[in-house]
Enzyme design. Structure first.
Site, PDB file in Angstrom:
ATOM      1  N   PRO A  87       0.813  -1.218   0.000  1.00 21.71           N
ATOM      2  CA  PRO A  87       0.000   0.000   0.000  1.00 21.71           C
ATOM      3  C   PRO A  87       0.847   1.269   0.000  1.00 21.71           C
ATOM      4  O   PRO A  87       0.322   2.373  -0.138  1.00 21.71           O
ATOM      5  CB  PRO A  87      -0.820  -0.115   1.300  1.00 21.71           C
ATOM      6  CG  PRO A  87      -0.129  -1.127   2.130  1.00 21.71           C
ATOM      7  CD  PRO A  87       0.654  -2.014   1.228  1.00 21.71           C
ATOM      8  N   GLU A 114       2.653  -7.873   8.737  1.00 17.40           N
ATOM      9  CA  GLU A 114       2.784  -6.434   8.958  1.00 17.40           C
ATOM     10  C   GLU A 114       3.616  -5.765   7.857  1.00 17.40           C
ATOM     11  O   GLU A 114       3.487  -4.578   7.602  1.00 17.40           O
ATOM     12  CB  GLU A 114       3.410  -6.224  10.337  1.00 17.40           C
ATOM     13  CG  GLU A 114       3.192  -4.876  10.969  1.00 17.40           C
ATOM     14  CD  GLU A 114       1.742  -4.414  10.958  1.00 17.40           C
ATOM     15  OE1 GLU A 114       0.837  -5.267  11.105  1.00 17.40           O
ATOM     16  OE2 GLU A 114       1.532  -3.205  10.778  1.00 17.40           O
ATOM     17  N   ARG A 152      -3.520  -7.949 -20.442  1.00 16.59           N
ATOM     18  CA  ARG A 152      -4.508  -7.641 -21.485  1.00 16.59           C
ATOM     19  C   ARG A 152      -3.987  -6.609 -22.488  1.00 16.59           C
ATOM     20  O   ARG A 152      -4.538  -6.457 -23.562  1.00 16.59           O
ATOM     21  CB  ARG A 152      -5.845  -7.183 -20.879  1.00 16.59           C
ATOM     22  CG  ARG A 152      -5.782  -5.869 -20.169  1.00 16.59           C
ATOM     23  CD  ARG A 152      -7.058  -5.603 -19.387  1.00 16.59           C
ATOM     24  NE  ARG A 152      -8.218  -5.421 -20.253  1.00 16.59           N
ATOM     25  CZ  ARG A 152      -8.465  -4.324 -20.952  1.00 16.59           C
ATOM     26  NH1 ARG A 152      -7.626  -3.320 -20.922  1.00 16.59           N
ATOM     27  NH2 ARG A 152      -9.549  -4.239 -21.698  1.00 16.59           N
ATOM     28  N   ASP A 167     -10.602   1.730 -24.394  1.00 17.32           N
ATOM     29  CA  ASP A 167     -10.856   1.461 -22.978  1.00 17.32           C
ATOM     30  C   ASP A 167     -10.929   2.752 -22.189  1.00 17.32           C
ATOM     31  O   ASP A 167     -10.239   3.713 -22.500  1.00 17.32           O
ATOM     32  CB  ASP A 167      -9.678   0.701 -22.348  1.00 17.32           C
ATOM     33  CG  ASP A 167      -9.672  -0.771 -22.701  1.00 17.32           C
ATOM     34  OD1 ASP A 167     -10.699  -1.264 -23.160  1.00 17.32           O
ATOM     35  OD2 ASP A 167      -8.608  -1.392 -22.495  1.00 17.32           O
TER      36      ASP A 167
HETATM   37  N1  ADE Z   1      -0.827  -5.062  -0.022  1.00 18.33           N
HETATM   38  C1  ADE Z   1      -1.664  -4.655   0.949  1.00 18.33           C
HETATM   39  N2  ADE Z   1      -2.411  -3.633   0.521  1.00 18.33           N
HETATM   40  C2  ADE Z   1      -2.042  -3.380  -0.766  1.00 18.33           C
HETATM   41  C3  ADE Z   1      -2.428  -2.440  -1.747  1.00 18.33           C
HETATM   42  N3  ADE Z   1      -3.378  -1.519  -1.518  1.00 18.33           N
HETATM   43  N4  ADE Z   1      -1.833  -2.474  -2.943  1.00 18.33           N
HETATM   44  C4  ADE Z   1      -0.853  -3.367  -3.193  1.00 18.33           C
HETATM   45  N5  ADE Z   1      -0.440  -4.286  -2.309  1.00 18.33           N
HETATM   46  C5  ADE Z   1      -1.019  -4.294  -1.102  1.00 18.33           C
END
Ligand code: ADE
Length: 244
Positions: A87, A114, A152, A167
């Site tokens: 994330p 974590e 794709r 697209d």
């Molecule tokens: N791992 C945990 N959350 C994630 C996300 N939002 N994007 C990519 N990998 C992740």
């Protein structure tokens, strides 16, 4: 293209990679996919891959030595992207997917728990990608999203050449509405222009619908889209309430 995934849950990929377009890409020899179990590189009889964080606090951290061994076993070339799904990465966009689709080989590393020991990032990760501002329990679903978005776009994967060019996001706009038979559904009819046979009129209508949908739903995209003089005029009319 060759895509190798490092994961604690290789079986999660079985369904997604064995159906629909991902399967067709593999079947046509356009994609060589494999998912490898990080536990195979634990070097520990209990197959342990994680440990508690220095400094305390909750959660478990994927061990650096294990992940480094797993990555090195794949023998990445100097220019092979080794991508951590997290994330904290840069956001996956159409442009990022298009750039990755031109690569010969990708290595995707799925974090879990974590997080991963920071030294893995420093020593072996060349790119970090997030699929959105929310947290998943692991990188696997994110890796599958990335793979689908990238594969794709490889020439020959989708049947109708060129269909991807329209697209949503491919030209910075959302796509307009689509219709198919029958001509009437519960009193709702198909816009007349689509059955008129006037190719140029159809294209003009499609462009305007894409502009309108983007203006209504994601106006910020218009700031970066490539717009013609006619596009700008139409948008001005929309804003003035003088077009539909
Ligand atoms: N791992 C945990 N959350 C994630 C996300 N939002 N994007 C990519 N990998 C992740």
């Amino acid at each position: 293209m060759k895509i190798e995934v490092l994961t604690l849950f290789p079986n999660m990929f079985d369904g997604v990679m064995s159906e629909s377009m991902m399967w067709k890409a593999r079947d046509r020899g356009l994609l060589d996919f494999s998912a490898r179990d990080i536990r195979d590189y634990s070097g520990d009889k209990h197959r342990k891959v994680d440990d508690s964080p220095y400094g305390g606090g909750g959660g478990m951290i994927l061990k650096a030595d294990v992940l480094l061994r797993a990555i090195e076993a794949l023998e990445p070339e100097a220019d092979t992207p080794v991508i951590l799904l997290s994330p904290q990465g840069r956001l996956l966009t159409h442009e990022a997917a298009a750039e990755l689709s031109r690569r010969e080989r990708l290595i995707l590393v799925c974090g879990h728990y974590e997080g991963v020991d920071e030294r893995v990032r420093e020593l072996a990760i060349s790119d970090e990608i997030s699929i959105g501002d929310y947290v998943l329990t692991g990188g696997e679903l994110a890796a599958m999203v990335l793979i689908d978005a990238v594969v794709r776009l490889i020439p020959g994967v989708l049947g109708a050449e060129g269909a991807q060019q329209r697209d949503s996001h491919a030209d910075g706009l959302l796509e307009g509405p689509h219709y198919t038979r029958p001509p009437e559904v519960r009193g709702l009819t198909v816009p007349e222009v689509l059955t008129s046979g006037h190719h140029a009129e159809v294209e003009r209508w499609r462009r305007q619908q894409a502009l309108k949908r983007t203006w209504l739903r994601r106006p910020e995209l218009l700031e970066r889209a490539e717009l013609s003089e006619a596009d700008r005029e139409y948008l001005a009319q929309l804003a003035a309430g003088a077009a539909d």
